[in-house]
Design a protein around this motif. Structure first.
Motif, short mmCIF file in Angstrom:
data_model
loop_
_atom_site.label_atom_id
_atom_site.label_comp_id
_atom_site.label_asym_id
_atom_site.label_seq_id
_atom_site.Cartn_x
_atom_site.Cartn_y
_atom_site.Cartn_z
N ILE A 7 0.85 -1.19 0.00
CA ILE A 7 0.00 0.00 0.00
C ILE A 7 0.88 1.24 0.00
N LEU A 8 0.55 2.16 -0.89
CA LEU A 8 1.18 3.48 -0.89
C LEU A 8 0.15 4.44 -0.31
N TRP A 9 0.56 5.16 0.73
CA TRP A 9 -0.36 6.07 1.42
C TRP A 9 0.30 7.44 1.47
N ILE A 10 -0.35 8.43 0.86
CA ILE A 10 0.13 9.82 0.88
C ILE A 10 -0.95 10.66 1.52
N ASP A 11 -0.61 11.26 2.64
CA ASP A 11 -1.60 12.05 3.39
C ASP A 11 -0.86 13.08 4.23
N SER A 19 -4.15 6.94 13.11
CA SER A 19 -5.42 6.49 13.70
C SER A 19 -6.12 5.42 12.87
N THR A 20 -5.77 5.28 11.61
CA THR A 20 -6.45 4.30 10.75
C THR A 20 -5.53 3.19 10.24
N GLU A 21 -4.27 3.33 10.42
CA GLU A 21 -3.31 2.33 9.93
C GLU A 21 -3.66 0.92 10.43
N ILE A 24 -6.70 -0.64 8.63
CA ILE A 24 -6.36 -1.09 7.28
C ILE A 24 -5.57 -2.40 7.35
N GLU A 25 -4.60 -2.45 8.22
CA GLU A 25 -3.80 -3.67 8.36
C GLU A 25 -4.64 -4.86 8.78
N MET A 26 -5.56 -4.66 9.70
CA MET A 26 -6.43 -5.75 10.14
C MET A 26 -7.29 -6.27 8.99
N GLN A 27 -7.81 -5.36 8.19
CA GLN A 27 -8.65 -5.78 7.07
C GLN A 27 -7.85 -6.57 6.04
N VAL A 28 -6.65 -6.14 5.77
CA VAL A 28 -5.79 -6.86 4.83
C VAL A 28 -5.48 -8.26 5.37
N ARG A 29 -5.18 -8.34 6.65
CA ARG A 29 -4.88 -9.65 7.27
C ARG A 29 -6.09 -10.58 7.24
N ARG A 30 -7.28 -10.02 7.36
CA ARG A 30 -8.50 -10.84 7.29
C ARG A 30 -8.61 -11.57 5.95
N ASN A 31 -7.97 -11.01 4.96
CA ASN A 31 -7.98 -11.62 3.63
C ASN A 31 -6.73 -12.45 3.38
N SER A 32 -6.09 -12.86 4.47
CA SER A 32 -4.91 -13.74 4.43
C SER A 32 -3.74 -13.14 3.66
N LEU A 33 -3.58 -11.84 3.78
CA LEU A 33 -2.47 -11.14 3.14
C LEU A 33 -1.63 -10.43 4.19
#
Length: 69
Positions: A7-11, A19-21, A24-33
Motif C-alpha cells: 500500500i502506498l499512502w500519501i496524506d 489512527s487508521t493504519e 487497514i492492516e487488520m482488514q488486509v490480514r483478514r484476507n490472508s495477506l
C-alpha cells in the motif's frame, strides 16, 4: 504465491494515518495477506524518492493507493 499486499499512502495528516493504519492492516490480514504500508506525509518527498526515475514499473509496485488530495 505472493501474500504481500503493498500500500502506498500519501496524506498530509500523520494523525489520520496513525489512527487508521491498524484498521487497514487488520482488514488486509483478514484476507490472508501481509500488509506493507509505505507512508509519505509530504508529496514532494514522495516525488523525489518514488518518481525520480519514473518508469512503467511503478504501476506494479503497489496493490493499493490511498492518496489525500
Amino acid at each position: 504465491m505472493n501474500t504481500n499486499f503493498k500500500i502506498l499512502w500519501i496524506d498530509d495528516s500523520r494523525d489520520y494515518y496513525e489512527s487508521t493504519e491498524e484498521l487497514i492492516e487488520m482488514q488486509v490480514r483478514r484476507n490472508s495477506l501481509n500488509p506493507s504500508i509505505r507512508f509519505f506525509d509530504d508529496y514532494e518527498e514522495f516525488r523525489q524518492i518514488e518518481l525520480e526515475n519514473f518508469d512503467e514499473e511503478i504501476f506494479s509496485r503497489y496493490d493499493l493507493l490511498i492518496i489525500d488530495y
